[in-house]
Scaffold this active site. Structure first.
Site, PDB file in Angstrom:
ATOM      1  N   LYS A   1     -18.763  26.588 -13.661  1.00  0.00           N
ATOM      2  CA  LYS A   1     -19.466  27.866 -13.790  1.00  0.00           C
ATOM      3  C   LYS A   1     -20.672  27.989 -12.870  1.00  0.00           C
ATOM      4  O   LYS A   1     -21.050  29.100 -12.478  1.00  0.00           O
ATOM      5  CB  LYS A   1     -19.889  28.099 -15.243  1.00  0.00           C
TER       6      LYS A   1
ATOM      7  N   ASP B   1     -19.633  35.719 -20.958  1.00  0.00           N
ATOM      8  CA  ASP B   1     -19.972  34.901 -22.121  1.00  0.00           C
ATOM      9  C   ASP B   1     -21.087  35.558 -22.925  1.00  0.00           C
ATOM     10  O   ASP B   1     -21.019  35.667 -24.157  1.00  0.00           O
ATOM     11  CB  ASP B   1     -20.412  33.497 -21.688  1.00  0.00           C
TER      12      ASP B   1
ATOM     13  N   TYR C   1     -15.011  27.794 -32.028  1.00  0.00           N
ATOM     14  CA  TYR C   1     -13.963  28.575 -32.696  1.00  0.00           C
ATOM     15  C   TYR C   1     -12.684  27.787 -32.951  1.00  0.00           C
ATOM     16  O   TYR C   1     -11.700  28.338 -33.446  1.00  0.00           O
ATOM     17  CB  TYR C   1     -13.636  29.835 -31.894  1.00  0.00           C
TER      18      TYR C   1
END
Length: 292
Positions: free
Chosen positions: A73, A109, A229
């Protein structure tokens, strides 16, 4: 719709990612021809520093975009032609749009978390919020929290220097009194004074089970958000709910970052509720840790 889309995800260990399935199913529902491929650095046997070469290759291959995950990233930044204001502020990109011969980096994000928070914890008090984790995910969440109106954000990390560095960056963007970086040893003190707690570390993932904070620090008037998650109900989410807290699991952020990326790639607004329903089906299936 005549145009077809070729999109990819680049990162390490991305085999179990749910993002490709989310994008392709929604494209099918919208009648869009859409192929989403994984470019796993481990399988390709190339280092993360090869991201520039990979980006050049997919541009030549006619890709319309890339999602970028750990550990690329930040490494992708020098290879882009342009950054959105948010990506530039965060110093991280998770979505690259390839169009007109240019590669433009975005960060969904932070917007994914913001949309999930607004949906799941609307009207939650934001006077004082504690953020656990000052890594890339923590930086995106911090940006979202301050954009949403958090008055005072306290960043805690196992590396206090990293917490203070993130807080300094946030203060430059949002104002000197909005964020501070503190030592994790002061966790109990800061949580006791907080309206809400956001967790942005790997603790709670399938391979890193456990609680990131002592259970006794959770109280009914504290809201709690987790960005993990898989599993959707982490030990933190379950314990906080049992303590009477309002809770937000990590599913919403995972879906809404995909919603925003899909729109950037195609120019078409996806059905967020449909993607949330599809995500619920996918996440119920057993799998190892995943990256979005």
């Amino acid at each position: 719709m005549s145009h077809s889309y070729l999109v990819g995800l680049v990162g390490t260990g991305i085999g179990p990612s749910l993002t490709p399935a989310l994008h392709e199913r929604e494209a099918d529902e919208l009648g869009i021809r859409y192929l989403y491929r994984r470019l796993d650095l481990d399988e390709l046997r190339v280092p993360a520093t090869a991201i520039g070469d990979l980006l050049a290759a997919v541009r030549l291959a006619g890709y319309d975009g890339l999602n970028v995950t750990h550990p690329c990233k930040q490494l992708v930044l020098p290879h882009l032609d342009e950054l959105s204001p948010d990506a530039e502020a965060l110093g991280a990109v998770n979505t690259v749009v390839l169009r007109g011969g240019r590669a433009v980096g975005h960060n969904t994000d932070w917007s994914g978390f913001a949309r999930a928070f607004d949906r799941g914890l609307r009207e939650a008090a934001l006077d004082r919020v504690v953020l656990l984790g000052a890594g890339g995910a923590g930086a995106a969440v911090a940006h979202a929290l301050l954009t949403l109106g958090t008055a005072r954000l306290t960043v805690l990390d196992v590396d206090p220097r990293r917490a203070r560095s993130l807080a300094a960056d946030l203060s430059d963007r949002f104002g000197a009194d909005r964020a501070s970086g503190e030592d994790l040893a002061r966790l109990a003190e800061h949580v006791a004074a907080a309206d809400g707690l956001v967790h942005a570390t790997p603790t709670g993932m399938a391979a890193h089970p456990g609680l990131p904070i002592p259970a006794e620090l959770l109280r009914a008037d504290l809201w709690v958000a987790d960005i993990v998650y898989r599993p959707l109900e982490t030990e933190l989410v379950r314990t906080a709910r049992e303590a009477g807290c309002r809770v937000l699991d990590g599913g919403g952020m995972a879906v809404f970052q995909a919603v925003d990326a899909f729109r950037l790639f195609t120019g078409v607004e996806p059905d967020a509720d449909r993607m949330l329903a599809h995500f619920a089906e996918l996440v119920a299936e057993p799998a190892s840790d995943v990256r979005v």
